[in-house]
Motif scaffolding. Structure first.
Motif, PDB file in Angstrom:
ATOM      1  N   ALA A 136       0.902  -1.094   0.000  1.00  0.00           N
ATOM      2  CA  ALA A 136      -0.067  -0.097   0.104  1.00  0.00           C
ATOM      3  C   ALA A 136       0.840   1.090   0.085  1.00  0.00           C
ATOM      4  CB  ALA A 136      -0.865   0.155   1.130  1.00  0.00           C
ATOM      5  N   PRO A 137       0.249   2.464  -0.559  1.00  0.00           N
ATOM      6  CA  PRO A 137       1.016   3.672  -0.534  1.00  0.00           C
ATOM      7  C   PRO A 137       1.199   3.892   0.947  1.00  0.00           C
ATOM      8  CG  PRO A 137      -0.918   3.825  -1.989  1.00  0.00           C
ATOM      9  CD  PRO A 137      -0.938   2.265  -1.272  1.00  0.00           C
ATOM     10  N   PRO A 138       2.142   4.736   1.573  1.00  0.00           N
ATOM     11  CA  PRO A 138       2.465   5.126   2.706  1.00  0.00           C
ATOM     12  C   PRO A 138       1.175   5.595   3.625  1.00  0.00           C
ATOM     13  CG  PRO A 138       4.469   5.523   1.502  1.00  0.00           C
ATOM     14  CD  PRO A 138       3.182   5.206   0.470  1.00  0.00           C
ATOM     15  N   GLU A 139       0.722   6.544   2.923  1.00  0.00           N
ATOM     16  CA  GLU A 139      -0.410   7.089   3.808  1.00  0.00           C
ATOM     17  C   GLU A 139      -1.492   6.195   4.075  1.00  0.00           C
ATOM     18  OE1 GLU A 139       0.832   8.497   0.728  1.00  0.00           O
ATOM     19  OE2 GLU A 139       2.272   9.799   1.699  1.00  0.00           O
ATOM     20  N   MET A 140      -2.163   5.341   3.164  1.00  0.00           N
ATOM     21  CA  MET A 140      -2.967   4.252   3.377  1.00  0.00           C
ATOM     22  C   MET A 140      -2.334   3.436   4.421  1.00  0.00           C
ATOM     23  SD  MET A 140      -4.228   1.702   0.390  1.00  0.00           S
ATOM     24  CE  MET A 140      -5.045   0.149   0.860  1.00  0.00           C
ATOM     25  N   ALA A 141      -1.178   2.724   4.146  1.00  0.00           N
ATOM     26  CA  ALA A 141      -0.666   1.709   5.194  1.00  0.00           C
ATOM     27  C   ALA A 141      -0.554   2.204   6.501  1.00  0.00           C
ATOM     28  CB  ALA A 141       0.966   1.559   4.487  1.00  0.00           C
ATOM     29  N   ALA A 142      -0.154   3.433   6.735  1.00  0.00           N
ATOM     30  CA  ALA A 142      -0.183   4.092   8.068  1.00  0.00           C
ATOM     31  C   ALA A 142      -1.476   4.201   8.769  1.00  0.00           C
ATOM     32  CB  ALA A 142       0.548   5.386   8.045  1.00  0.00           C
ATOM     33  N   ARG A 143      -2.428   4.580   7.997  1.00  0.00           N
ATOM     34  CA  ARG A 143      -3.868   4.499   8.453  1.00  0.00           C
ATOM     35  C   ARG A 143      -4.526   3.118   9.145  1.00  0.00           C
ATOM     36  NH1 ARG A 143      -6.372   4.102   4.910  1.00  0.00           N
ATOM     37  NH2 ARG A 143      -7.391   4.942   3.512  1.00  0.00           N
ATOM     38  N   LEU A 144      -4.072   1.991   8.302  1.00  0.00           N
ATOM     39  CA  LEU A 144      -4.497   0.706   8.247  1.00  0.00           C
ATOM     40  C   LEU A 144      -3.706   0.158   9.537  1.00  0.00           C
ATOM     41  CD1 LEU A 144      -5.789  -0.357   4.825  1.00  0.00           C
ATOM     42  CD2 LEU A 144      -7.050   0.520   6.460  1.00  0.00           C
ATOM     43  N   TYR A 145      -2.552   0.616   9.353  1.00  0.00           N
ATOM     44  CA  TYR A 145      -1.502  -0.014  10.453  1.00  0.00           C
ATOM     45  C   TYR A 145      -2.031   0.688  11.752  1.00  0.00           C
ATOM     46  CZ  TYR A 145       2.758  -0.234  13.597  1.00  0.00           C
ATOM     47  OH  TYR A 145       3.723  -0.270  14.517  1.00  0.00           O
ATOM     48  N   ASP A 146      -2.416   1.604  11.882  1.00  0.00           N
ATOM     49  CA  ASP A 146      -2.989   2.435  13.232  1.00  0.00           C
ATOM     50  C   ASP A 146      -4.148   1.951  13.545  1.00  0.00           C
ATOM     51  OD1 ASP A 146      -0.694   3.859  13.327  1.00  0.00           O
ATOM     52  OD2 ASP A 146      -1.477   5.768  12.497  1.00  0.00           O
ATOM     53  N   ASP A 147      -5.008   1.485  12.523  1.00  0.00           N
ATOM     54  CA  ASP A 147      -6.354   0.826  12.861  1.00  0.00           C
ATOM     55  C   ASP A 147      -6.201  -0.542  13.419  1.00  0.00           C
ATOM     56  OD1 ASP A 147      -7.687   3.139  11.862  1.00  0.00           O
ATOM     57  OD2 ASP A 147      -8.020   2.125   9.850  1.00  0.00           O
ATOM     58  N   PHE A 148      -5.210  -1.207  13.071  1.00  0.00           N
ATOM     59  CA  PHE A 148      -4.805  -2.588  13.430  1.00  0.00           C
ATOM     60  C   PHE A 148      -4.583  -2.541  15.257  1.00  0.00           C
ATOM     61  CE2 PHE A 148      -1.961  -5.931  14.622  1.00  0.00           C
ATOM     62  CZ  PHE A 148      -2.614  -6.883  14.388  1.00  0.00           C
ATOM     63  N   VAL A 149      -3.512  -1.600  15.193  1.00  0.00           N
ATOM     64  CA  VAL A 149      -2.964  -1.475  16.655  1.00  0.00           C
ATOM     65  C   VAL A 149      -4.048  -0.883  17.541  1.00  0.00           C
ATOM     66  CG1 VAL A 149      -1.606  -0.035  18.121  1.00  0.00           C
ATOM     67  CG2 VAL A 149      -0.663  -0.960  16.136  1.00  0.00           C
ATOM     68  N   ALA A 150      -5.190  -0.042  17.024  1.00  0.00           N
ATOM     69  CA  ALA A 150      -6.289   0.386  17.737  1.00  0.00           C
ATOM     70  C   ALA A 150      -7.234  -0.681  18.221  1.00  0.00           C
ATOM     71  CB  ALA A 150      -6.944   1.560  17.174  1.00  0.00           C
ATOM     72  N   ALA A 151      -7.431  -1.523  17.036  1.00  0.00           N
ATOM     73  CA  ALA A 151      -8.326  -2.816  17.464  1.00  0.00           C
ATOM     74  C   ALA A 151      -7.751  -3.843  18.478  1.00  0.00           C
ATOM     75  CB  ALA A 151      -8.357  -3.364  16.034  1.00  0.00           C
ATOM     76  N   VAL A 152      -6.528  -4.068  18.449  1.00  0.00           N
ATOM     77  CA  VAL A 152      -5.829  -4.666  19.568  1.00  0.00           C
ATOM     78  C   VAL A 152      -6.060  -4.173  20.876  1.00  0.00           C
ATOM     79  CG1 VAL A 152      -3.775  -5.991  20.042  1.00  0.00           C
ATOM     80  CG2 VAL A 152      -4.351  -6.155  17.400  1.00  0.00           C
ATOM     81  N   ARG A 153      -5.519  -3.058  20.919  1.00  0.00           N
ATOM     82  CA  ARG A 153      -5.589  -2.144  22.115  1.00  0.00           C
ATOM     83  C   ARG A 153      -6.973  -2.216  22.682  1.00  0.00           C
ATOM     84  NH1 ARG A 153      -1.443   2.427  20.488  1.00  0.00           N
ATOM     85  NH2 ARG A 153       0.588   1.299  21.448  1.00  0.00           N
ATOM     86  N   ALA A 154      -8.128  -2.163  21.773  1.00  0.00           N
ATOM     87  CA  ALA A 154      -9.574  -2.171  22.361  1.00  0.00           C
ATOM     88  C   ALA A 154      -9.896  -3.282  22.959  1.00  0.00           C
ATOM     89  CB  ALA A 154     -10.494  -1.697  21.138  1.00  0.00           C
ATOM     90  N   ARG A 155      -9.081  -4.353  22.668  1.00  0.00           N
ATOM     91  CA  ARG A 155      -9.614  -5.781  23.349  1.00  0.00           C
ATOM     92  C   ARG A 155      -8.642  -5.986  24.706  1.00  0.00           C
ATOM     93  NH1 ARG A 155     -11.726  -9.635  20.139  1.00  0.00           N
ATOM     94  NH2 ARG A 155     -11.873 -11.016  22.180  1.00  0.00           N
ATOM     95  N   GLY A 156      -8.093  -4.905  25.043  1.00  0.00           N
ATOM     96  CA  GLY A 156      -7.326  -4.695  26.330  1.00  0.00           C
ATOM     97  C   GLY A 156      -5.978  -5.162  26.316  1.00  0.00           C
ATOM     98  N   ILE A 157      -5.320  -5.407  25.186  1.00  0.00           N
ATOM     99  CA  ILE A 157      -3.813  -5.979  25.092  1.00  0.00           C
ATOM    100  C   ILE A 157      -2.975  -4.800  25.031  1.00  0.00           C
ATOM    101  CG2 ILE A 157      -2.271  -7.174  23.525  1.00  0.00           C
ATOM    102  CD1 ILE A 157      -4.764  -8.823  22.463  1.00  0.00           C
ATOM    103  N   CYS A 158      -2.017  -5.003  25.672  1.00  0.00           N
ATOM    104  CA  CYS A 158      -0.753  -4.144  25.771  1.00  0.00           C
ATOM    105  C   CYS A 158       0.043  -4.325  24.457  1.00  0.00           C
ATOM    106  CB  CYS A 158       0.197  -4.412  27.199  1.00  0.00           C
ATOM    107  SG  CYS A 158       1.411  -3.027  27.403  1.00  0.00           S
ATOM    108  N   VAL A 159       0.096  -3.076  23.852  1.00  0.00           N
ATOM    109  CA  VAL A 159       0.476  -3.035  22.321  1.00  0.00           C
ATOM    110  C   VAL A 159       1.796  -1.952  22.528  1.00  0.00           C
ATOM    111  CG1 VAL A 159       0.291  -2.759  20.073  1.00  0.00           C
ATOM    112  CG2 VAL A 159      -1.545  -3.815  21.329  1.00  0.00           C
ATOM    113  N   GLY A 160       3.001  -2.622  22.241  1.00  0.00           N
ATOM    114  CA  GLY A 160       4.198  -1.724  21.789  1.00  0.00           C
ATOM    115  C   GLY A 160       4.184  -1.398  20.079  1.00  0.00           C
ATOM    116  N   THR A 161       4.626  -0.735  19.769  1.00  0.00           N
ATOM    117  CA  THR A 161       4.762  -0.334  18.378  1.00  0.00           C
ATOM    118  C   THR A 161       6.239   0.327  17.847  1.00  0.00           C
ATOM    119  OG1 THR A 161       3.913   1.980  18.271  1.00  0.00           O
ATOM    120  CG2 THR A 161       2.306   0.259  17.970  1.00  0.00           C
ATOM    121  N   GLY A 162       6.612   0.015  16.628  1.00  0.00           N
ATOM    122  CA  GLY A 162       7.641   0.615  15.835  1.00  0.00           C
ATOM    123  C   GLY A 162       7.165   2.135  15.664  1.00  0.00           C
ATOM    124  N   VAL A 163       8.242   2.588  14.712  1.00  0.00           N
ATOM    125  CA  VAL A 163       7.784   4.157  14.204  1.00  0.00           C
ATOM    126  C   VAL A 163       7.657   3.801  12.740  1.00  0.00           C
ATOM    127  CG1 VAL A 163       8.618   6.621  13.940  1.00  0.00           C
ATOM    128  CG2 VAL A 163       9.304   5.256  16.027  1.00  0.00           C
TER     129      VAL A 163
END
Length: 149
Positions: free
Chosen positions: A97-124
């Motif tokens: 995916a183009p970077p802007e689209m990839a960043a948005r969906l990556y952030d959505d994935f992290v948010a979905a996991v955090r919403a289930r109560g999992i502690c999530v670390g991320t890269g930059v």
């Protein structure tokens, strides 16, 4: 969406010499976003990964998920999972995916996991990173939201 999912005792990621994310016992996920991915792929992958039964139960069988055992997750963006090296010696990345689209969906994935109560670390996102981990088992699973493999 593609993922390399590793069962880990601990993991960490650094960017520009500084640790930016870490996880204790749980999963380390290298996550690639494809050019045709949507929010549906995010939901599928988040649920699939959180519910993968790759942790041992009391009988030593892989019957427990990350949600069952209350572990952590480290998620690192990895566009190179869409590298196509079938021809030539240098992979092409047109499936990523183009970077802007990839960043948005990556952030959505992290948010979905955090919403289930999992502690999530991320890269930059869009930086060169160094990932260190202790793969436990070793257990490594490859996933694709389009079920290509």
């Amino acid at each position: 969406m593609r993922a390399v999912v590793q069962r880990t005792l601990r993991s960490a990621v650094t960017s520009e010499g500084h640790e930016c994310g870490r996880a204790g016992h749980g999963l380390t996920v290298l996550l690639g976003v494809g050019s045709d991915d949507t929010k549906d792929d995010v939901v599928y992958m988040a649920e699939k990964i959180m519910n993968l039964r790759i942790f041992e139960d009391d009988a030593g069988k892989m019957n427990r998920s990350l949600l069952d055992m209350g572990g952590d997750m480290l998620v690192v963006s990895q566009f190179t999972l869409y590298g196509d090296a079938r021809r030539g010696r240098r992979p092409g990345f047109t499936g990523a995916a183009p970077p802007e689209m990839a960043a948005r969906l990556y952030d959505d994935f992290v948010a979905a996991v955090r919403a289930r109560g999992i502690c999530v670390g991320t890269g930059v996102f869009r930086t060169e990173m160094v990932v260190s981990l202790d793969n436990h088992g070793p257990v490594t699973i490859l996933l694709d939201s389009k079920k290509v493999f």
